[in-house]
Motif scaffolding. Structure first.
Motif, short mmCIF file in Angstrom:
data_model
loop_
_atom_site.label_atom_id
_atom_site.label_comp_id
_atom_site.label_asym_id
_atom_site.label_seq_id
_atom_site.Cartn_x
_atom_site.Cartn_y
_atom_site.Cartn_z
N GLY A 117 0.79 -1.22 0.00
CA GLY A 117 0.00 0.00 0.00
C GLY A 117 0.82 1.27 0.00
N ARG A 118 2.10 1.18 -0.41
CA ARG A 118 2.96 2.36 -0.46
C ARG A 118 3.22 2.76 -1.91
N ASP A 119 3.51 4.04 -2.12
CA ASP A 119 3.82 4.59 -3.45
C ASP A 119 2.71 4.26 -4.45
N LEU A 120 1.46 4.44 -4.05
CA LEU A 120 0.33 4.16 -4.94
C LEU A 120 -0.01 5.39 -5.78
N LYS A 121 -0.43 5.16 -6.99
CA LYS A 121 -0.88 6.23 -7.88
C LYS A 121 -2.41 6.25 -7.88
N ASN A 122 -3.00 7.38 -7.54
CA ASN A 122 -4.45 7.49 -7.52
C ASN A 122 -4.98 7.76 -8.93
N ILE A 123 -5.97 6.97 -9.33
CA ILE A 123 -6.58 7.15 -10.66
C ILE A 123 -8.09 7.29 -10.50
N ILE B 208 -10.28 15.70 -8.28
CA ILE B 208 -8.89 15.50 -8.73
C ILE B 208 -7.91 16.16 -7.77
N ASN B 209 -8.23 17.37 -7.34
CA ASN B 209 -7.32 18.11 -6.45
C ASN B 209 -7.31 17.53 -5.04
N ASN B 210 -8.49 17.18 -4.52
CA ASN B 210 -8.58 16.67 -3.15
C ASN B 210 -7.93 15.29 -3.00
N GLU B 211 -8.07 14.47 -4.03
CA GLU B 211 -7.57 13.09 -3.94
C GLU B 211 -6.22 12.89 -4.64
N ASN B 212 -5.64 13.99 -5.12
CA ASN B 212 -4.32 13.92 -5.77
C ASN B 212 -4.33 12.90 -6.92
N ILE B 213 -5.31 13.04 -7.80
CA ILE B 213 -5.46 12.13 -8.94
C ILE B 213 -4.31 12.36 -9.94
N LYS B 214 -3.66 11.27 -10.36
CA LYS B 214 -2.54 11.37 -11.30
C LYS B 214 -2.92 10.95 -12.72
N GLU B 215 -3.95 10.15 -12.84
CA GLU B 215 -4.39 9.72 -14.17
C GLU B 215 -5.91 9.61 -14.18
N ASN C 174 -9.28 19.10 -21.56
CA ASN C 174 -8.65 20.42 -21.48
C ASN C 174 -8.05 20.66 -20.10
N TYR C 175 -8.80 20.32 -19.06
CA TYR C 175 -8.29 20.52 -17.70
C TYR C 175 -7.06 19.65 -17.44
N CYS C 176 -7.13 18.37 -17.85
CA CYS C 176 -6.02 17.45 -17.61
C CYS C 176 -4.77 17.88 -18.39
N GLU C 177 -4.99 18.37 -19.61
CA GLU C 177 -3.86 18.84 -20.42
C GLU C 177 -3.20 20.05 -19.77
N ASP C 178 -4.00 20.97 -19.27
CA ASP C 178 -3.47 22.17 -18.63
C ASP C 178 -2.73 21.87 -17.33
N ASN C 179 -3.09 20.75 -16.69
CA ASN C 179 -2.52 20.43 -15.37
C ASN C 179 -1.62 19.18 -15.40
N HIS C 180 -1.23 18.78 -16.60
CA HIS C 180 -0.26 17.68 -16.78
C HIS C 180 -0.74 16.38 -16.12
N ILE C 181 -2.01 16.08 -16.31
CA ILE C 181 -2.59 14.83 -15.80
C ILE C 181 -2.82 13.91 -17.00
N ASN C 182 -2.30 12.69 -16.92
CA ASN C 182 -2.44 11.75 -18.03
C ASN C 182 -3.90 11.31 -18.20
#
Length: 464
Positions: A149-155, A197-204, A223-231
């Motif tokens: 459960g460490r170094d997990l990426k939130n999607i 996305i902001n509250n949960e630190n979504i990466k993708e 558009n939002y994901c592109e502006d904020n470098h989210i895959n």
């Protein structure tokens, strides 16, 4: 980019520095061996470190620079969560092979060979083993880290289709991928999605195709994901859709989508696979079948009346029919060629049951491989009656005929073997076969062979 980026970046930098140091030290060791055993003049003593550096610093710098360039080309230090071991091994093979060429070249540019050919080969083998050991350690370490459960990426998954549900099940059962799905129970608009996305630190973000996501809302997400470098990723509504195997080409600056060629449509890949099949089959025939064939044949004869080999028409490459060989495992009641095997089938003999459970009944198919009708690894050939039936109800079913059928296959080691109780059983098998056709590689074949051997010794509960 947060702690996750720092963690991965630290591993990449650490690996890079350790690799450069290891290559440097190994080179010094082998230069010393060159002076001791292969130098044309007998030396009263071996040169000191500074003497070696003074004499060969240009060659050392050139080799280390070449290492960095090759590593960048093969993406040796690209660490992805969904990296599979075979992909890592493929990078290591490329790195070692190209570096071998550079060492030979640099050595030949000296007035006297920098290293003898023998030492160059041993040095390259040492580097290859070093890379295998370190990468396997990192691979295992990262998987264990994610499982804890460490170094997990939130999607975040937006919308829902049949494959988004499958994705959720896969990620829930395979914690080592390190992807954590942030559940969302309410309908999102763009403001709520941004807040989530902001509250949960979504990466993708994963968008489900045909998953009731409105076009305008989808564009707002992009558009939002592109502006904020989210895959952003798309989950296809059909795994058999051609859109999941497209290359992007450009005419001037206009992007054009082109359906990818399947790997085994390439002549060089066909030659590689054919050579591997022939070599492996000859090895099995000489080492195993030469003594095991008569033993099994005798047991079959003692157990029941009938021929030792059972031949059945199957479809192979491009739908061409051929006689598929197996050790006979059933009593002949006239239905063996038209009726599929079921669980607890009363036609199966005592010896036949053992042969099926251990997959030894498939051994005569190595003769099919040598005859050019089959491959060691590929989609398993079905009864012709099944081919006719399922090709009409499962889209892309006939795509499996783009390659030769195999003695073993990806579907078998993934657990999609045995009785077909419903259409879904066959759909799961065909989905896996199509993945194999689209993603074939020699390393994938080797992985499937290894997993098959493990299943033979462990016992396959799906074997009937």
């Amino acid at each position: 980019m947060g702690n996750q980026y720092k963690f991965n970046f630290s591993i990449k930098i650490g690996l890079f520095l350790i690799d450069v140091l290891a290559v440097f030290l190994l080179f010094l060791v082998f230069i010393t061996l060159q002076y001791k055993y292969y130098y044309p003049i007998h030396l009263s003593r071996l040169p000191y470190f500074l003497e070696i550096m003074t004499a060969h610093y240009k060659a050392i710098l050139l080799l280390l620079f070449s290492w960095v360039i090759i590593a960048d080309y093969v993406k040796l230090y690209s660490i992805k969560r969904l990296n599979y071991l075979r992909e890592i091994i493929k990078k290591i093979i490329y790195q070692s092979f190209f570096f071998l060429i550079i060492i030979f070249t640099v050595s030949g540019l000296k007035s006297e060979d920098l290293l003898s050919n023998k030492l160059v080969l041993i040095l390259t083998l040492s580097i290859f083993i070093y890379l295998i050991l370190t990468r396997f350690f990192i691979f295992s370490f990262l998987r264990k880290t994610h499982e804890r459960g460490r170094d997990l990426k939130n999607i975040l998954i937006v919308g829902e289709n049949v494959n988004s549900l499958k994705l959720k099940k896969i990620l829930e059962s395979r914690k080592h991928f390190g992807l954590r799905i942030i559940e969302n129970k309410e309908k999102l608009d763009i403001s709520k999605l941004i807040e989530l996305i902001n509250n949960e630190n979504i990466k993708e973000v994963y968008i489900s195709q045909s998953g009731f996501v409105e076009y305008e809302f989808e564009n707002q997400i992009l558009n939002y994901c592109e502006d904020n470098h989210i895959n952003v990723n798309y989950i296809p509504y059909s795994l058999n859709n051609d859109l999941i195997s497209l290359d992007v080409n450009y005419i001037d600056t206009l992007p054009i989508f082109k359906i990818k060629k399947y790997p085994l449509e390439e002549a060089n890949n066909q030659i590689t696979k054919s050579f591997f099949d022939t070599f492996f089959s000859l090895l099995v025939c000489i080492v195993v079948l030469s003594w095991l064939f008569p033993v099994i044949a005798l047991l079959i004869k003692l157990d029941s009346n009938g021929p030792v080999i059972f031949k059945q028409k199957r479809r192979g490459l491009n739908g061409k029919e051929f006689d598929c060989f197996k050790f006979r495992t059933m009593r002949n009641d006239g239905t063996n060629s038209i009726k599929a095997t079921v669980v607890n089938d009363n036609r199966i003999t005592k010896i036949g049951n053992i042969l099926r459970k251990t997959s030894l009944d498939e051994l005569p198919q190595f003769f099919n491989v040598l005859n050019g009708d089959m491959s060691i690894v590929g989609p398993r050939p079905h009864m012709i009656s099944q081919d006719i039936h399922y090709s009409e109800i499962i889209r892309k079913y006939n795509l499996r005929n783009y390659v030769k059928p195999g003695i073993t296959g990806l579907a078998q080691v993934k657990g999609y073997r045995g009785a077909i109780d419903c259409d879904k059983d066959m759909e799961d098998r065909i989905r896996t076969d199509i993945f194999y056709v689209r993603n074939w590689s020699t390393l994938l074949d080797i992985q499937i062979i290894y997993q098959t051997v493990v299943l033979i010794f462990k016992g396959d509960e799906n074997a009937i």
